[in-house]
Design an enzyme around this catalytic site. Structure first.
Site, short mmCIF file in Angstrom:
data_model
loop_
_atom_site.label_atom_id
_atom_site.label_comp_id
_atom_site.label_asym_id
_atom_site.label_seq_id
_atom_site.Cartn_x
_atom_site.Cartn_y
_atom_site.Cartn_z
N GLU A 84 47.50 81.91 14.26
CA GLU A 84 46.84 81.70 15.54
C GLU A 84 47.16 80.32 16.11
OE1 GLU A 84 43.74 80.49 12.40
OE2 GLU A 84 45.32 81.98 12.61
N ASN B 269 38.71 88.34 13.84
CA ASN B 269 39.42 89.34 13.04
C ASN B 269 38.47 90.09 12.11
OD1 ASN B 269 42.12 89.67 13.64
ND2 ASN B 269 42.85 88.07 12.26
N ASP C 155 45.50 75.87 18.91
CA ASP C 155 44.94 76.68 17.84
C ASP C 155 43.74 77.45 18.38
OD1 ASP C 155 45.06 77.04 14.72
OD2 ASP C 155 42.94 76.87 15.23
N ASP D 252 44.91 90.73 17.43
CA ASP D 252 46.25 90.73 18.02
C ASP D 252 46.18 90.66 19.54
OD1 ASP D 252 47.43 90.86 15.57
OD2 ASP D 252 47.89 93.00 15.65
#
Length: 397
Positions: free
Chosen positions: A301, A266, A258, A275
């Site tokens: 993620e 983000n 993770d 991304d």
């Protein structure tokens, strides 16, 4: 009677040409399907020309045109098959075989049509070119059962031309090209050609359509950003791998990964930067994968990897290698000083484990990695008892 069979063959060839033209709309098989559609169109043209032979008093050119289009169609089949199996198109090889066939056909035109030798020489180019077509399939090293069946069908098609001199001797092929269409030999020959045309067409359609379906399935199970399996694909592979791993008696581990503080990346730098972080992590993960590993992006993620044959220690080393490589990677769009990190949980297969329970234990280990400061690897003890509700506030992110 032969005229009716020619008409049927014309319709069948046209239908297959249309079917392969339709299949060619799918990019995965476009090149091969176009070659084969062209082959059937050329075959249809050959039937039209052969139907016209009785109309001409001196049909030398028409007879040669029927032969040339028919043999040329077989050559196009070979090019289509080579294209499908990713082989270099043997245009020169097939071109030489076709030229030989055309020259031989012209050379034997004035031989007596009742001669068995003439019929054998007439069929020789078909045997040669169809044999080359079959060869293209047998050159494929990693053949599936359907490919092997296709190869033997083509080999049988090449061999059936050897029976025609015997049939011509037994039933008579007519003394002139115009007579052929009314002979029993003509009926038998055209009927055999019809069966082969249908058998090959159906088999090749099955090969191409199975390729299209496999490609569609792969795309539906692949994450477009990372190229790894998506959650659906990962769970499908996990269901297949579970019973195999459980019965094998060899160790197996699962790793859950993770990305740390991904939401803040983000929110601060935008989804494009996020991304790129995901893609960078997937690049390092993919580089570490072995042939028998199953890896997927199972969440925004979050990633998971099944490691058949790996103990918890090997799973930890696998995770540490990825963690270290990713932590040192610079990401475009992020400050040079910012190095995204990831946390990992590892669980080894227990005797009473299912894939789901092993996944839960790895998830529990990941929870501890997050709580222990992130950017680290934690291994679930073999005696750890967990259930689906064991994570109280995962601390993810």
């Amino acid at each position: 009677m032969t005229g009716y069979i020619l008409a049927i063959n014309l319709v069948v060839a046209g239908l297959f040409a249309g079917a392969f033209a339709w299949v060619s709309t799918y990019p995965r098989v476009r090149g091969a399907a176009r070659w084969i559609a062209a082959a059937y169109l050329l075959g249809a043209l050959s039937f039209i020309i052969e139907w016209m032979v009785p109309v001409f008093d001196r049909p030398r050119f028409v007879v040669f045109a029927a032969f040339a289009t028919s043999l040329g169609g077989v050559g196009l089949l070979g090019l289509g098959i080579a294209r499908h199996y990713g082989q270099r198109l043997p245009i020169r090889l097939f071109g030489a075989a076709l030229l030989f066939g055309f020259a031989l056909n012209l050379a034997i035109f004035d031989m007596p049509r009742t001669s068995v030798l003439r019929v054998l020489l007439y069929q020789t180019p078909y045997i040669l070119v169809m044999g080359l077509v079959a060869r293209q399939v047998f050159l494929v090293r990693e053949r599936q059962l359907i490919d092997t069946i296709l190869g033997w069908l083509l080999a049988a098609s090449a061999a059936h031309f050897l029976s025609k001199p015997v049939l011509a001797w037994a039933f008579g092929s007519g003394t002139t090209p115009q007579d052929y269409i009314n002979t029993i030999y003509g009926v038998i020959s055209q009927s055999m050609g019809s069966m082969i045309m249908v058998a090959f067409g159906l088999m090749m359609l099955a090969v191409l359509v199975s390729e299209v379906l496999a490609d569609a399935t792969a795309k539906s199970e692949t994450d477009p950003l990372t190229g790894l399996l998506n959650r659906r694909g990962f769970e499908a592979r996990a269901r297949l791998a579970g019973p195999i791993v459980g019965r094998s008696g060899v160790p197996a581990s699962i790793v859950i990964c993770d990305l740390d503080h991904f939401k803040s990346i983000n929110d601060t730098y935008g989804h494009g930067a996020g991304d790129r972080v995901i893609a960078e992590f997937a690049k390092h993960l993919s580089a570490a994968l072995g042939d028998n590993h199953v890896a997927g992006r199972i969440g925004g993620e979050e990633f998971a990897v099944i490691l058949p044959g790996a103990t918890a220690t090997a799973g930890r080393l696998f995770a540490e290698a990825i963690r270290t490589a990713f932590a040192g990677a610079a990401i475009e769009g992020l400050p040079q000083a910012l190095r995204p990190t990831a946390s990992f949980g590892v669980a080894e297969l227990r005797p009473d484990d299912t894939m789901s329970s092993m996944l839960r234990r790895a998830d529990h280990a990941l929870y501890h990695a997050k709580n222990d400061g992130r950017d680290c690897v934690r291994v679930a003890p073999l005696d750890l008892q967990t259930d689906a509700g064991s994570r109280r506030g995962t601390g993810r992110g």
